[in-house]
Design an enzyme around this catalytic site. Structure first.
Site, short mmCIF file in Angstrom:
data_model
loop_
_atom_site.label_atom_id
_atom_site.label_comp_id
_atom_site.label_asym_id
_atom_site.label_seq_id
_atom_site.Cartn_x
_atom_site.Cartn_y
_atom_site.Cartn_z
N LYS B 79 0.86 -1.19 0.00
CA LYS B 79 0.00 0.00 0.00
C LYS B 79 0.89 1.24 0.00
O LYS B 79 1.94 1.25 0.66
CB LYS B 79 -0.87 -0.05 1.26
CG LYS B 79 -1.98 0.99 1.34
CD LYS B 79 -2.80 0.77 2.63
CE LYS B 79 -3.93 1.76 2.78
NZ LYS B 79 -4.71 1.52 4.04
N SER B 154 -9.63 1.66 3.34
CA SER B 154 -8.77 2.43 2.47
C SER B 154 -7.78 1.59 1.67
O SER B 154 -7.20 2.08 0.70
CB SER B 154 -7.99 3.45 3.31
OG SER B 154 -7.08 2.77 4.17
N SER B 178 -9.58 -0.83 7.46
CA SER B 178 -9.04 -0.56 6.13
C SER B 178 -8.38 -1.75 5.44
O SER B 178 -8.12 -1.69 4.24
CB SER B 178 -8.02 0.59 6.20
OG SER B 178 -8.69 1.82 6.22
#
Ligand SMILES: [Zn+2]
Lengths: 482, 491
Positions: B79, B154, B178
């Protein structure tokens, strides 16, 4: 006339080798932005890790100031924006400071004053900004050096116990001495490792309520501290005399102009939005750990002064002057160890040695005292044995300071041995008697004071080397038959 | 089967036998990215050259039989809020669009040390603030199961990449759900470890007391492998937990016989889509069939979790994001006449709407006069929630709940209504507040063919237990092979 109420906030950089949250060096004077890493630059994703040494030093400072040490403490974030603050928050301590409730005692005009320490907490130093103009808002550009950012710092907050600008200076001097003894900081005001801000208010004598206070910043020397506060006393007195209110504000001391200038008013007071730093775990200290650190503290100035009075029979004044610097105290003690006669040594150290150090502008915190305790002991032995006179001894000491030679060497090279040989002295005395018939008559006719003049003449003739006591004896024998 | 579609433990065997090389595998993934990612939009940057170099080095290690670990030669995608030395770390924000990190996050350093190539950086909600990856200022990521739907957030980029086979393994971060919610939306496995199990050093902070990095993978065994590679105490993170990391893979085959699974009634109430509830209860029955006991439990304060979460997380964020001021790195506003304007303009231009909203909320919550009423109260709620979980784990071994109230929603559907968007964290935020581990695993599709996630929650440091239950369920339902896969039109 008003009663002056002063409280100080003192910032002290701790002299750990590395910074408080990272491994960067804390050396002073390196090229800008060379002692930095992702952590102390606050780069995204970095985290602080507490330098245990900083904690130890802060606790030791607190112990030396007579504080209680917290067994449980934590770090909080103080949020504000400024280019020298890389994370936009300073890691500090808010409601649970490391140390509380201490006190510092010091002498003002022979009276002991006691100023309470409200708290000592541990935090991080910010970087350093240099502006092209007067201040950051009025500058074309500003430069930031982050070398200093993240150096461990303690903030020492006093209760408003200080009653005059002079007291404020004396308090700071004593505080500095104590901290220098502990070795946790080099306390160099000119390099900024010791700084203070002052809160000052005035009230009519007898009034219980405190007056409105102002905060004075940029006090970079003991002199600046006292002068700025004296200025504030005058300024606030004038306002109060005129029936005008003192505005609560933060003021900047301008050393050149000798005035304080308002920087921001109470209305601009910032909300720092303190909250516990989630990146750090709370610190727990065991009683055992605290006692270990306490046992590692050296003898502190007040303890040392008390011991000097007790062990060496010194007057309080001597003990305080000698212990005001740990280097001087150590020099004194080492000399006594070799020579004995503490009061004699004290007189020489307080008189001649401190005078020479001052005259020659020697920074004894940075460089050694030019002569050794052995050297002074040797000199004092020469004086005591009568090899040289007291006055010649003082000259020899000065030469020792300037040349590094030993007392014996100097005495020998310059032929300064005192003349104690009776034959030699009698010859000199006879010569002086012959050359000064007037004063000789005076002495004979009972004006004994004139004998001093004759002694002086003999000393002059011997180029200072004659033993004045012996000269006096011989003169009396010759002229008065006693 | 194409190499990019295999799982890490399968690839391990092939690599060790010398049947494939890490370079081949990496090239296969690069080709897959080139073919599929334009439609998905999961990657913000691909480390093509560096990953191939790292793959070559891994191949040498494997050939020479030197220090070969479980992930040597197997690429991992991360990420884009996790720092990789020399690579962009954008946090999907204009603020950091051109920022190159000069250091590796601890998790990345550990993967590199094992010889896992770092393939690329994956999209996210800006600074990880969001539940759909729509707040990314740099890219729109689509759900591989339905390109008109969001991948969740997210960690939408990692979830979509794993689901679309453009990543074998991915690292996400989880502050309020997330990792788990996008895992559920994209039909993959996502594990949020115990707070402190994995070092946060190098993870760009959103809410420091809640953030954790965790694995996002195709199956449970891969999650165990990836977690083992990144877990463990880190001297650079004061909040990381000291002590040995257990052998997670050894837990996988232990079964669930005799374990007690708690169903917290508060997690099956209002706001949960019936199709989600049904699928989760069916999954629980599968576990029951394997010998687990099922018991209803109560977490009475869970209903306050979302409110507390949306007080604590923005408060910490408002402070964490202060450093983006245009002075040292990242976006800097042009033509600012003084430093205050520089700060203001930089932040005005660099941050997106959602980030600004949360900074405002957090600043307010910490302000003098409001601190006790909001932030402190939220911390008290947090303590109560933690205690609720502690009590629950006295009665049962793990808790089972839906991961998200619904399946993946349509792009733009909740954009206008932040409060509705915040509901996505309803079932996941409690684990962050309590600091406990939780995993989301696929438990079937709804009528429209969209994945549904089963969330399992365990006591602190109970990752092994979660992986064990998850593996039992996965095994009983035929494993990954029997699960449907998204059909990508580009194929
Ligand atoms: Zn540093």
């Amino acid at each position: 006339m008003y009663e002056v109420i002063i409280g100080l906030e003192v910032h002290v950089e701790l002299s750990t080798d590395s910074k408080i949250w990272c491994g960067c060096s804390t050396d002073f004077g390196a090229e800008a932005n060379t002692q930095v890493c992702p952590v102390c630059l606050g780069l995204p994703g970095t985290l602080p890790v507490l330098n245990e040494k900083a904690l130890e030093y802060a606790v030791k400072a607190g112990l030396a100031l007579g504080c209680e040490i917290a067994h449980f403490t934590k770090f909080d974030r103080k949020n504000y924006f400024y280019p020298d603050l890389p994370k936009a928050y300073q890691i500090s301590q808010y409601d649970l400071p490391l140390c509380r409730n201490g006190a510092v005692e010091f002498e003002v005009n022979g009276e002991t004053r006691r100023v309470r320490i409200a708290r000592v907490h541990l935090e991080e130093e910010a970087g350093k900004t240099v502006h092209s103009g007067d201040n950051i808002m009025g500058s074309e550009y500003s430069l930031v050096d982050y070398n200093r950012g993240g150096i461990p710092l303690i903030e020492i907050v006093t209760e408003p116990d200080i009653r005059s600008p002079e007291e404020a200076r004396l308090f700071m001097e004593k505080l500095r001495t104590i901290l220098l003894y502990t070795g946790v900081s080099d306390c160099k005001m000119q390099e900024g490792s010791l700084r203070c801000d002052a809160n000052i208010s005035l009230r009519p004598f007898g009034e219980a309520k405190l007056g409105e206070r102002t905060e004075v910043k940029n006090l970079n020397s003991f002199r600046a501290l006292q002068r700025a506060l004296e200025y504030e006393v005058r300024r606030q007195s004038a306002l109060l005399d005129a029936g005008e209110p003192v505005e609560r504000d933060t003021r900047h001391w301008n050393e050149q102009q000798g005035v304080t200038i308002s920087m921001r008013s109470k209305e601009d007071a910032q909300d720092y939005r303190y909250f516990p730093d989630p990146d750090l775990v709370p610190v727990t200290l065991t009683a055992e750990q605290i006692e270990t650190w306490r046992s590692e503290l050296p003898e502190l100035p007040d303890q040392k002064a008390a011991r000097f009075m007790e062990q060496f029979g010194l007057p309080k004044y001597d003990a305080q002057v000698l212990t005001a610097s740990k280097e001087v105290a150590a020099f004194f003690e080492a000399t006594v160890e070799r020579f004995g006669e503490p009061k004699t040594v004290s007189n020489w150290v307080m008189g001649e040695i401190l005078r020479l150090i001052k005259e020659m502008e020697i920074d004894i915190e940075q460089e050694p005292i030019p002569i050794s305790p052995e050297g002074l002991a040797e000199l004092l032995a020469l004086v005591s044995k009568g090899t040289i006179s007291n006055n010649v001894g003082k000259e020899v000491l000065e030469t020792m300071f300037k040349t590094g030679k030993s007392a014996a060497e100097i005495v020998k090279e310059q032929g300064l041995e005192q003349i104690s040989d009776t034959g030699e002295l009698e010859a000199l005395v006879d010569q002086v008697i012959a050359e000064n018939p007037g004063p000789v008559e005076d002495v004979k006719s009972g004006k004994e004071k004139a004998i001093g003049f004759l002694v002086g003449q003999v000393m002059k003739a011997s180029r200072g080397k004659a033993n004045p006591q012996r000269v006096n004896e011989i003169l009396r024998q010759r002229l008065l038959g006693s | 089967m194409e190499l990019h579609a295999l799982r890490a433990h399968q690839l391990r065997e092939l690599l060790d036998k010398g049947e494939i090389s890490s370079v081949e595998l990496t090239k296969s993934l690069l080709a897959r990215i080139e073919a599929v990612d334009p439609a998905i939009g999961a990657y913000l940057s691909v480390r093509e050259k560096e990953a191939l170099q790292e793959a070559e080095a891994a191949d040498r290690r494997i050939r020479e039989g030197r220090d070969v670990g479980p992930l040597t030669g197997i690429p991992v995608s991360v990420k884009d809020n996790i720092s990789v030395d020399g690579s962009p770390t954008t946090c999907a924000s204009k603020m950091l669009e051109h920022y190159i990190s000069p250091y590796d996050a601890t998790v990345v350093a550990r993967l590199k040390a094992q010889g896992a190539p770092i393939l690329g950086k994956l999209n996210l909600d800006e600074f990880a603030m969001g539940s759909s990856t729509e707040t990314s200022a740099l890219k729109l990521t689509r759900n591989p199961w339905d390109l008109e739907r969001v991948p969740g957030g997210s960690s939408g980029g990692p979830a979509a990449a794993v689901a679309a086979d453009t990543a074998v393994l991915a690292l996400g971060s989880d502050t309020g759900g997330s990792i788990r919610q996008p895992a559920a939306f994209c039909g993959i496995v996502g594990l949020k470890p115990t707070y402190g199990r994995v070092s946060r050093y190098g993870l760009v902070a959103f809410a420091s007391s809640l953030d954790q990095i965790g694995p996002m993978t195709k199956d449970v065994r891969d999650a165990a492998l990836l977690l083992a590679a990144i877990a463990g105490h880190d001297p650079l993170d004061s909040t990381s937990i000291p002590g040995e990391v257990p052998d997670f893979a050894a837990e996988l085959d232990k079964g669930v016989d005799g374990l007690v699974i708690g169903l917290p009634k508060e997690f099956f109430g209002e706001g949960i889509a019936p199709e989600v509830k049904d699928a989760v209860l069916a999954a629980v029955r599968v576990l029951e069939g394997l010998g687990a006991k099922v018991q209803e439990v109560s977490l009475p304060h869970a209903r306050y979790a979302l409110a507390a979460y949306h007080m604590i997380a923005p408060a910490e964020a408002s402070s964490n994001l202060g450093r983006f001021d245009g002075v040292r790195f990242g976006h800097r506003a042009k033509e600012a006449e003084d430093v205050v304007t520089l700060f203001e303009k930089t932040r005005q231009e660099g941050f997106g709407l959602e980030v600004k909203r949360r900074i405002m909320l957090g600043t307010f919550a910490l302000s003098a006069g409001y601190y006790d009423q909001y932030y402190l109260k939220a911390l008290k709620v947090r303590t109560l929630i933690r205690q609720d979980f502690e009590k629950a784990f006295q009665q049962c071994d793990v808790l089972a709940t839906p991961t998200a109230p619904t399946v993946a929603f349509r792009i733009g559907e909740k954009w206008e209504n932040p409060l509705e968007m915040y509901q996505s964290d309803l079932l996941t935020a409690p684990a962050n507040l309590a600091g406990i581990p939780a995993i989301s695993i696929p438990c079937g599709l709804n009528g429209e063919g969209l994945p549904i996630g089963l969330q399992l929650l365990g006591p602190a440091l109970g990752e092994g237990l979660l992986l064990r239950v998850a593996a039992a369920y996965e095994g009983a339902t035929g494993g990954v092979e029997s699960r449907p896969k998204p059909r990508l039109e580009v194929e």
